[in-house]
Design an enzyme around this catalytic site. Structure first.
Site, mmCIF file in Angstrom:
data_model
loop_
_atom_site.group_PDB
_atom_site.id
_atom_site.type_symbol
_atom_site.label_atom_id
_atom_site.label_comp_id
_atom_site.label_asym_id
_atom_site.label_seq_id
_atom_site.Cartn_x
_atom_site.Cartn_y
_atom_site.Cartn_z
ATOM 1 N N ARG A 222 0.817 -1.219 0.000
ATOM 2 C CA ARG A 222 0.000 0.000 0.000
ATOM 3 C C ARG A 222 0.849 1.267 0.000
ATOM 4 O O ARG A 222 0.437 2.288 -0.546
ATOM 5 C CB ARG A 222 -0.939 -0.011 1.203
ATOM 6 C CG ARG A 222 -2.064 -0.986 0.994
ATOM 7 C CD ARG A 222 -2.954 -1.076 2.187
ATOM 8 N NE ARG A 222 -4.167 -1.814 1.855
ATOM 9 C CZ ARG A 222 -5.006 -2.283 2.747
ATOM 10 N NH1 ARG A 222 -4.787 -2.095 4.030
ATOM 11 N NH2 ARG A 222 -6.078 -2.940 2.369
ATOM 12 N N LYS B 182 -21.623 -17.243 -0.788
ATOM 13 C CA LYS B 182 -23.062 -17.028 -0.604
ATOM 14 C C LYS B 182 -23.708 -16.149 -1.666
ATOM 15 O O LYS B 182 -23.151 -15.138 -2.070
ATOM 16 C CB LYS B 182 -23.293 -16.362 0.748
ATOM 17 C CG LYS B 182 -23.017 -17.278 1.917
ATOM 18 C CD LYS B 182 -23.279 -16.551 3.210
ATOM 19 C CE LYS B 182 -23.152 -17.488 4.400
ATOM 20 N NZ LYS B 182 -23.180 -16.740 5.654
ATOM 21 N N GLY C 231 -12.147 -8.694 -2.258
ATOM 22 C CA GLY C 231 -12.031 -9.787 -1.300
ATOM 23 C C GLY C 231 -11.180 -10.967 -1.718
ATOM 24 O O GLY C 231 -10.045 -10.808 -2.155
ATOM 25 N N GLY D 131 -13.890 -3.665 0.223
ATOM 26 C CA GLY D 131 -15.254 -3.149 0.382
ATOM 27 C C GLY D 131 -15.581 -2.079 -0.642
ATOM 28 O O GLY D 131 -16.695 -2.038 -1.179
#
Ligand code: AMP
Length: 396
Positions: free
Chosen positions: A35, A198, A354, A377
């Site tokens: 980063r 999911k 993710g 996110g």
């Protein structure tokens, strides 16, 4: 889109929101500096123009409390090494001491402020705190994609105190461009590959991208909710029973919109959720009781390969199997290889959000796809079609 290239920073002080939320070991050494490296081009441009850079970031979750173990002072040595300039540090984020440190900055110098989240006001998006921050620079540069979905003081609220003297840094601009290339201007055929565990966590993304893609490949644990809803036998595979209706309505909507949905036809089924489990290849809709599908089967991968190789724009979010276990990682690795090949043939490929990013890094595809997003996110919310507050604040 106003980027850092639209400004000359000569004799200016740039207040730069970076994402220096890096992992530290027990001795406070930076264990992964990706980063910091990602923010370097923006910082260098400011310095080369003859300006100075005031860097602000959060680190960890101190929740409004000043904690030595989360001080940004631990990053000074690494940041200095990467940027190639001795970075100065002030142990405050706002107030007189920080303002004095900024005032004494010379062109070509870099100052790092203390962890913004030592103040609870940061995450609350507090106006007074943001106004205090705004005193620390002439031009506001946001280069922190990872927090662009948060309306925090330093990522969003602070922007309004700079009038038009605000812009995106190179990293944030690249993220925005990559998303745009997939969601708006992508060359057809556009293919989205969605995996993960999911349906419920991906539903907003699916609904948003049905208007943008030609092909939707569904893999991973999500598969079984669709297959069961269609009347298939899924054994003990992961399934969200209450999402079966939703799965069927997604398939209907896709058909109405002319989107081709590709589901697995065969799977690697296991008799336990375990790397050493017994395995067998079964049709996706004939998984015996006591067995669960944990990876894509060979026919499925052949089908997916054909679709991926004819695509000109590819989005990948979510692993295609339980890639954390070697036995069930082959499907995910194969998808990475197909995307690599398509990219070599000229397709634009974006991996984001993710676990697929973790998989891409783990299996060495990081430099073989067109772009790997740095924001989890923030990327997911972009794919859901949301306008990120940190981006909106610069465009305002
Ligand atoms: P997500 O956070 O929704 O992207 O889900 C990622 C997780 O899905 C990873 O930890 C995978 O191990 C898991 N996953 C992928 N395929 C399966 C599967 N067939 N059964 C259970 N979990 C899966």
């Amino acid at each position: 889109m106003k980027t850092i290239d639209d400004f000359n920073f000569e004799n200016k002080k740039a207040l730069v929101r970076v994402d220096f939320n890096v992992p530290l070991d027990a001795d406070f050494n930076v264990t992964d500096a990706t980063r910091i490296e990602a923010a370097k081009p923006t910082i260098i441009k400011i310095l080369e123009d003859g300006g100075s850079a005031v860097l602000m970031s959060h680190l960890g979750r101190p929740k409004g409390e000043a904690r030595d173990d989360m001080s940004l002072k631990h990053l000074v040595a690494k940041a200095s090494e990467i940027i190639g300039v001795q970075v100065k540090f002030v142990d405050k984020s706002i107030g007189r001491k920080a303002e004095e440190a900024v005032a004494s900055l010379e062109p070509g110098e870099v100052l790092l402020l203390e962890n913004l989240r030592f103040h609870a006001e940061e995450e609350k998006g507090d106006e007074a705190f943001a106004e205090q921050l705004s005193k620390l620079g002439d031009i506001y540069v946001n280069d922190a994609f990872g927090t662009a979905h948060r309306a925090h003081a330093s990522t969003t609220v602070v922007a309004k105190y700079f009038g038009q003297n605000k812009c995106f840094g190179y990293l944030l601009a690249k993220e925005i461009e990559a998303i745009k290339k997939v969601m708006e201007t992508g060359e057809k055929p556009v293919t989205a590959i969605l995996g993960g565990s999911k349906v419920s966590s991906k539903i907003t993304i699916i609904e948003n991208i049905l208007d943008k893609v030609d092909h939707l490949i569904i893999g991973g644990g999500m598969t079984y909710t669709f297959i069961k809803a269609q009347g298939g036998k899924i054994g003990d595979s992961i399934c969200e029973d209450d999402k079966q209706e939703l799965a069927l309505s997604i398939l209907k909507e896709a058909e109405a919109k002319g989107v081709k949905v590709h589901l697995p036809v065969d799977v690697i089924a296991a008799d336990d959720f375990n790397n050493d489990a017994e395995t067998q290849i079964t049709p996706v809709n004939e998984i015996p009781d006591g067995w669960q599908g944990l990876d894509a089967g060979p026919k499925t991968l052949e089908n997916f390969k054909e679709v991926i190789l004819q695509s000109k724009t590819i989005l990948w979010n979510g692993p295609i199997g339980v890639f954390e276990m070697e036995t069930f990682s082959k499907g995910t690795i194969a998808i990475g290889k197909f995307i690599e090949e398509a990219t070599k043939n000229g397709a634009f490929s974006l991996v984001g959000g993710g676990d697929s990013v973790a998989a891409v890094k783990q299996f060495g595809f990081e430099n073989k796809v067109s772009y790997v997003s740095t924001g989890g996110g923030a990327m997911l919310e972009s794919l859901e079609g949301k306008t990120l507050p940190g981006i909106a604040a610069i465009l305002a």
